[in-house]
Design a protein around this motif. Structure first.
Motif, short mmCIF file in Angstrom:
data_model
loop_
_atom_site.label_atom_id
_atom_site.label_comp_id
_atom_site.label_asym_id
_atom_site.label_seq_id
_atom_site.Cartn_x
_atom_site.Cartn_y
_atom_site.Cartn_z
N ALA A 10 0.86 -1.20 0.00
CA ALA A 10 0.00 0.00 0.00
C ALA A 10 0.89 1.24 0.00
N PRO A 11 0.41 2.37 -0.56
CA PRO A 11 1.24 3.58 -0.65
C PRO A 11 1.84 4.01 0.70
N MET A 12 1.06 3.88 1.78
CA MET A 12 1.59 4.22 3.11
C MET A 12 2.05 2.93 3.78
N ASP A 13 3.35 2.87 4.13
CA ASP A 13 3.87 1.66 4.74
C ASP A 13 3.63 1.69 6.26
N GLY A 14 2.42 1.35 6.64
CA GLY A 14 2.10 1.35 8.07
C GLY A 14 0.69 0.84 8.28
N PHE A 15 0.36 0.55 9.52
CA PHE A 15 -1.01 0.12 9.85
C PHE A 15 -1.97 1.29 9.73
N SER A 16 -3.15 1.05 9.18
CA SER A 16 -4.18 2.08 9.28
C SER A 16 -5.18 1.68 10.36
N ARG A 17 -5.67 2.68 11.05
CA ARG A 17 -6.68 2.46 12.09
C ARG A 17 -8.03 2.85 11.50
N VAL A 18 -8.88 1.84 11.32
CA VAL A 18 -10.18 2.10 10.71
C VAL A 18 -11.21 2.23 11.82
N LEU A 19 -11.93 3.34 11.85
CA LEU A 19 -13.00 3.52 12.83
C LEU A 19 -14.26 2.90 12.22
N VAL A 20 -14.69 1.78 12.82
CA VAL A 20 -15.78 1.00 12.20
C VAL A 20 -17.13 1.52 12.71
N THR A 21 -17.54 2.67 12.19
CA THR A 21 -18.82 3.25 12.63
C THR A 21 -19.64 3.81 11.47
N ASN A 22 -19.26 3.48 10.23
CA ASN A 22 -20.04 3.99 9.09
C ASN A 22 -21.31 3.16 8.90
N PRO A 23 -22.37 3.76 8.41
CA PRO A 23 -23.62 3.02 8.24
C PRO A 23 -23.46 1.78 7.35
N SER A 24 -22.46 1.81 6.45
CA SER A 24 -22.26 0.65 5.57
C SER A 24 -21.45 -0.46 6.26
N ASP A 25 -20.93 -0.20 7.47
CA ASP A 25 -20.17 -1.23 8.18
C ASP A 25 -21.13 -2.22 8.84
N PRO A 26 -20.64 -3.44 9.17
CA PRO A 26 -21.54 -4.45 9.73
C PRO A 26 -22.29 -3.95 10.97
N TYR A 27 -23.57 -4.17 10.99
CA TYR A 27 -24.48 -3.83 12.11
C TYR A 27 -24.70 -2.34 12.34
N LEU A 28 -24.03 -1.47 11.60
CA LEU A 28 -24.04 -0.05 11.95
C LEU A 28 -25.23 0.74 11.39
N ASP A 29 -25.93 0.18 10.40
CA ASP A 29 -26.98 0.96 9.75
C ASP A 29 -28.10 1.36 10.71
N GLN A 30 -28.26 0.62 11.81
CA GLN A 30 -29.36 0.90 12.73
C GLN A 30 -28.95 1.78 13.91
#
Ligand code: SOE
Length: 397
Positions: A309-329
């Motif tokens: 990947a262009p950035m050589d490091g871990f990314s921290r994904v905040l899993v709170t978008n409506p399209s993320d699992p269980y989040l739409d509700q």
């Protein structure tokens, strides 16, 4: 078994920590619009009658009972949710399935591999009549964990080579912590092994999609004598001059080296004596194309590293978008969720499966396979040798 109004009438058996966590979860699930069925808190069941009345009112149950055998037979109950110590899981679950009720049973499925085999066989028979059983491995339902599974399934981390997973707590560091049922083999079956490593094993299976084939393990009890709990139920006391104490009959901690079916190397650990670690369930998977890391104490986040990947490091994904699992509700992005949401999601998935008349996951067979790993860990620790996980012979026909 589902009542005509699309409702699912739930009996929760147990009013300890887990019984209350489930009661809270069912009450929340009832308030969600998108659920396939509408849960009704029909009856709360436990042994302490005074506490029952209070808890039943607090969580909104229609009634309460101190007789589980009567509860599982009631016509106004569709699902029996078992939140008792492991020693009673098999008896209650078998009676509920025989009475035609769906069953949700807390982990570990049973205290022994034989009981777990019996339960898996009974659940398979019940499923052919449209009656379903599932085990409460709630961490599968944390959105970041569900997202990790999706990424692994879609090949984003490639072939898995390492799994490193720990479940660390510290509530037994204090030697004056009393001898509760969780420290009694007769009630709990085992210690950190069944209570915590069971979650680790389930997550390894869920995320990697692979079985654990063989293990070599250590089990340890660091504090072997503790003050008797107030009730002292079922424990043999050696009365000292100052305070009566009793023997701890389960492990405080376990460490496991394992090989997965696809060849990956795994190290797994569970403990109740790691100072400062309150509820640290951490799992990292390293594959040929990347790595993933999840930490329950940062439950809304997933760490992802992708080779090239262009950035050589871990990314921290905040899993709170409506399209993320269980989040739409839930809430708008960034409005984070908590531990209790895992139960709400677990119940929603279960209700969807029941409504669609399909087997919910994880099944009692999954619970049995996890128990087979725990059994191999115990045998390996006793024999001080590499031990094969026996996923077949203990499965009652
Ligand atoms: C206690 O160790 C406990 O409540 C376990 O029984 C649960 O399964 C785990 O989720 C949290 O810790």
């Amino acid at each position: 078994v589902v009542s005509e109004r699309g409702k699912l009438r739930v009996a929760v058996i147990g009013q300890g920590f887990m019984g209350r966590a489930h009661s809270f979860g069912w009450a929340r699930a009832a308030a969600l619009e998108g659920s396939r069925l509408s849960p009704v808190l029909a009856v709360l069941c436990g042994r302490d009658r005074q506490a029952l009345a209070v808890h039943a009112a607090r969580y909104g149950f229609a009634g309460w009972s101190d007789d589980w055998a009567e509860v599982v037979r009631r016509d106004d109950v569709d699902l029996v949710d078992i939140c008792t110590p492991g020693a009673s899981h098999a008896e209650i679950a078998l009676a509920a399935l025989a009475a035609g009720k769906h069953v949700l049973c807390e982990k570990p499925l049973a205290n022994t591999i034989d009981e777990a085999g019996q339960l898996a066989a009974a659940a398979e028979r019940a499923a052919s009549n449209g009656v379903f059983a599932t085990v409460g491995f709630n961490y599968r339902r944390v959105p970041a964990v569900a997202m990790a599974r999706g990424l692994i399934e879609r090949g984003r981390v490639g072939t898995i080579r390492h799994v490193r997973a720990v479940y660390l707590q510290d509530w037994l560091v204090d030697p004056s912590f009393p001898l509760t049922w969780r420290l009694d083999r007769g009630e709990a079956g085992s210690g950190a092994l069944g209570d915590l490593l069971a979650h680790v094993v389930d997550l390894v299976r869920f995320l990697s999609g692979e079985e654990i084939d063989e293990v070599v393990s250590l089990l340890e009890t660091f504090v072997s004598e503790r003050p008797l709990a107030a009730s002292g139920v079922g424990l043999s006391a050696t009365a000292g001059e100052a305070q009566a104490t009793g023997r701890v009959t389960v492990d405080d901690a376990c460490a496991v080296l394992a090989r997965l079916h696809g060849g990956a190397l795994a190290t797994l650990e569970a403990t109740r004596v790691a100072p400062g670690r309150k509820n640290a369930l951490v799992i990292e998977l390293n594959g040929s194309k990347g790595s993933l890391r999840f930490d329950l104490e940062r439950l809304n986040e997933l760490e992802l590293y992708e080779v090239g990947a262009p950035m050589d490091g871990f990314s921290r994904v905040l899993v709170t978008n409506p399209s993320d699992p269980y989040l739409d509700q839930w809430w708008p992005p960034g409005h984070i969720l908590g531990w209790e949401h895992s139960f709400v999601h677990e119940f929603e998935d279960l209700m969807a499966a029941i409504a669609e008349r399909r087997q919910p996951e994880p099944s009692f067979f999954d619970g049995f396979v996890t128990q087979a790993v725990l059994d191999a860990v115990s045998r390996s620790a006793a024999s001080r040798s590499w031990t094969t996980v026996d996923r077949g012979s203990k499965l009652a026909g």
